[in-house]
Enzyme design. Structure first.
Site, short mmCIF file in Angstrom:
data_model
loop_
_atom_site.label_atom_id
_atom_site.label_comp_id
_atom_site.label_asym_id
_atom_site.label_seq_id
_atom_site.Cartn_x
_atom_site.Cartn_y
_atom_site.Cartn_z
N ASP A 70 -5.42 -5.70 -17.63
CA ASP A 70 -4.44 -4.66 -18.24
C ASP A 70 -4.91 -4.38 -19.56
OD1 ASP A 70 -2.97 -4.74 -15.93
OD2 ASP A 70 -1.90 -6.49 -16.69
N LEU A 115 -9.11 -9.60 -10.50
CA LEU A 115 -9.66 -8.95 -11.91
C LEU A 115 -11.16 -8.42 -11.15
CD1 LEU A 115 -9.54 -9.07 -14.84
CD2 LEU A 115 -10.89 -11.17 -14.74
N GLY A 174 0.78 -1.14 -0.02
CA GLY A 174 -0.14 -0.04 0.04
C GLY A 174 0.81 1.39 -0.09
N SER A 175 2.16 1.29 -0.57
CA SER A 175 2.88 2.48 -0.57
C SER A 175 2.03 3.43 -1.58
CB SER A 175 4.37 2.15 -0.89
OG SER A 175 4.45 1.77 -2.03
N ASN A 176 1.67 3.13 -2.51
CA ASN A 176 1.05 4.03 -3.38
C ASN A 176 -0.19 4.52 -2.86
OD1 ASN A 176 2.28 4.29 -6.50
ND2 ASN A 176 2.47 2.24 -5.96
N GLU A 190 6.07 5.96 -9.87
CA GLU A 190 4.62 5.97 -9.41
C GLU A 190 4.24 6.89 -8.32
OE1 GLU A 190 3.57 1.03 -9.77
OE2 GLU A 190 4.45 1.84 -8.01
N LEU A 210 -4.62 -6.97 -6.89
CA LEU A 210 -4.32 -8.16 -7.98
C LEU A 210 -5.45 -8.78 -8.35
CD1 LEU A 210 -1.23 -9.52 -5.86
CD2 LEU A 210 -1.61 -7.70 -7.68
N HIS A 255 -0.24 0.04 -13.49
CA HIS A 255 0.61 -1.16 -13.89
C HIS A 255 2.07 -0.85 -14.01
CE1 HIS A 255 1.06 -5.34 -15.32
NE2 HIS A 255 2.01 -4.69 -16.20
N ASN A 301 -6.20 1.77 -12.79
CA ASN A 301 -5.22 0.89 -12.41
C ASN A 301 -3.96 1.54 -12.81
OD1 ASN A 301 -4.13 -1.61 -11.38
ND2 ASN A 301 -3.88 -2.11 -13.24
C1 GAR Z 1 2.93 -1.23 -7.59
O1 GAR Z 1 4.36 -1.26 -8.23
C2 GAR Z 1 1.85 -1.31 -8.68
O2 GAR Z 1 2.15 -0.65 -9.62
C3 GAR Z 1 1.90 -2.82 -8.92
O3 GAR Z 1 1.96 -3.24 -7.40
C4 GAR Z 1 2.73 -2.59 -6.76
C5 GAR Z 1 2.29 -2.26 -5.39
O4 GAR Z 1 3.07 -1.72 -4.41
N1 GAR Z 1 0.54 -3.40 -9.34
C6 GAR Z 1 0.43 -4.40 -10.32
O5 GAR Z 1 1.39 -5.10 -10.49
C7 GAR Z 1 -0.82 -4.58 -10.86
N2 GAR Z 1 -0.71 -5.65 -11.92
P1 GAR Z 1 2.11 -1.02 -3.14
O6 GAR Z 1 1.37 -1.92 -2.63
O7 GAR Z 1 3.38 -0.38 -2.36
O8 GAR Z 1 1.59 0.33 -3.84
#
Ligand code: GAR
Length: 190
Positions: free
Chosen positions: A145, A87, A12-14, A174, A85, A104, A102
């Site tokens: 995607d 669908l 969940g850093s994003n 990101e 993750l 990616h 989303n």
């Molecule tokens: C992120 O890099 C995001 O782009 C990716 O998961 C990571 C989650 O990081 N998403 C996918 O791969 C979706 N297909 P986070 O939990 O630290 O935000």
């Protein structure tokens, strides 16, 4: 005030970065976080940020009615998948048409599809000898995607880069772009 819900499966850093970007905004806020894994660190981040969160099982999520109800009860305007993750089922897409984005961690259409998430993506980039990677922010549809792309940003991949190096560069992109692009998209909605 536009209300954003974030769906996440892991760290969940994003999610945290997006929530902080909108903190103090009188235009939009992250008001709800849903995780599909009770151990996801995003739930701890939500608690620290003072944002309401919920956990749903995979079957609840795929069935969609309870998730749509949760979102509608909270007047959510816009849904962000940030490291989510599963669908997204059609019922949820239909409840939020054009309002689910989303991120990616690669340059779609390369390295997308089922099973392509997180480090799997960065490992594929290194394995293929790609000279660049990046991020793709896109609307979602019923396939992994595949939805309309709003924004891409690139970073170089050096022959000496490990997948961890690529992950670090992609995460930096990101954090730099995702909240701002969400902000821009929100401004295009009525
Ligand atoms: C992120 O890099 C995001 O782009 C990716 O998961 C990571 C989650 O990081 N998403 C996918 O791969 C979706 N297909 P986070 O939990 O630290 O935000």
């Amino acid at each position: 005030m536009k209300k954003i819900a974030i769906l996440a499966s892991g760290s969940g850093s994003n999610a945290e970065n997006i929530a902080k970007y909108f903190e103090g905004s009188d235009y939009a806020q992250v008001s709800f976080i849903i995780a599909n894994n009770p151990n996801a660190f995003v739930l701890e981040r939500a608690k620290r940020l003072g944002i309401e969160s919920a956990v749903v099982t995979k079957s609840e999520f795929m069935q969609a009615d309870s998730v749509v109800a949760m979102l509608k009860e909270r007047d959510i305007d816009f849904v962000v998948l940030a490291g989510f993750l599963l669908l997204v089922p059609s019922k949820l897409i239909q409840a939020y048409p054009g309002r689910i984005v989303n991120i990616h961690p690669a340059l779609l259409p390369k390295h997308g599809g089922k099973g392509m998430y997180g480090d799997n993506v960065h490992k594929a980039v290194v394995r293929c000898g790609d000279t660049e990677s990046g991020i793709t922010i896109h609307l979602i549809d019923e396939q992994y995607d595949k939805g309309t792309i709003f924004f891409q940003a690139k970073c170089p991949v050096l022959p000496t880069d490990t997948y961890e190096d690529v992950a670090t560069k992609v995460h930096a992109l990101e954090y730099e772009h995702f909240p701002r692009v969400i902000d821009e998209i929100l401004h295009t909605l009525d």
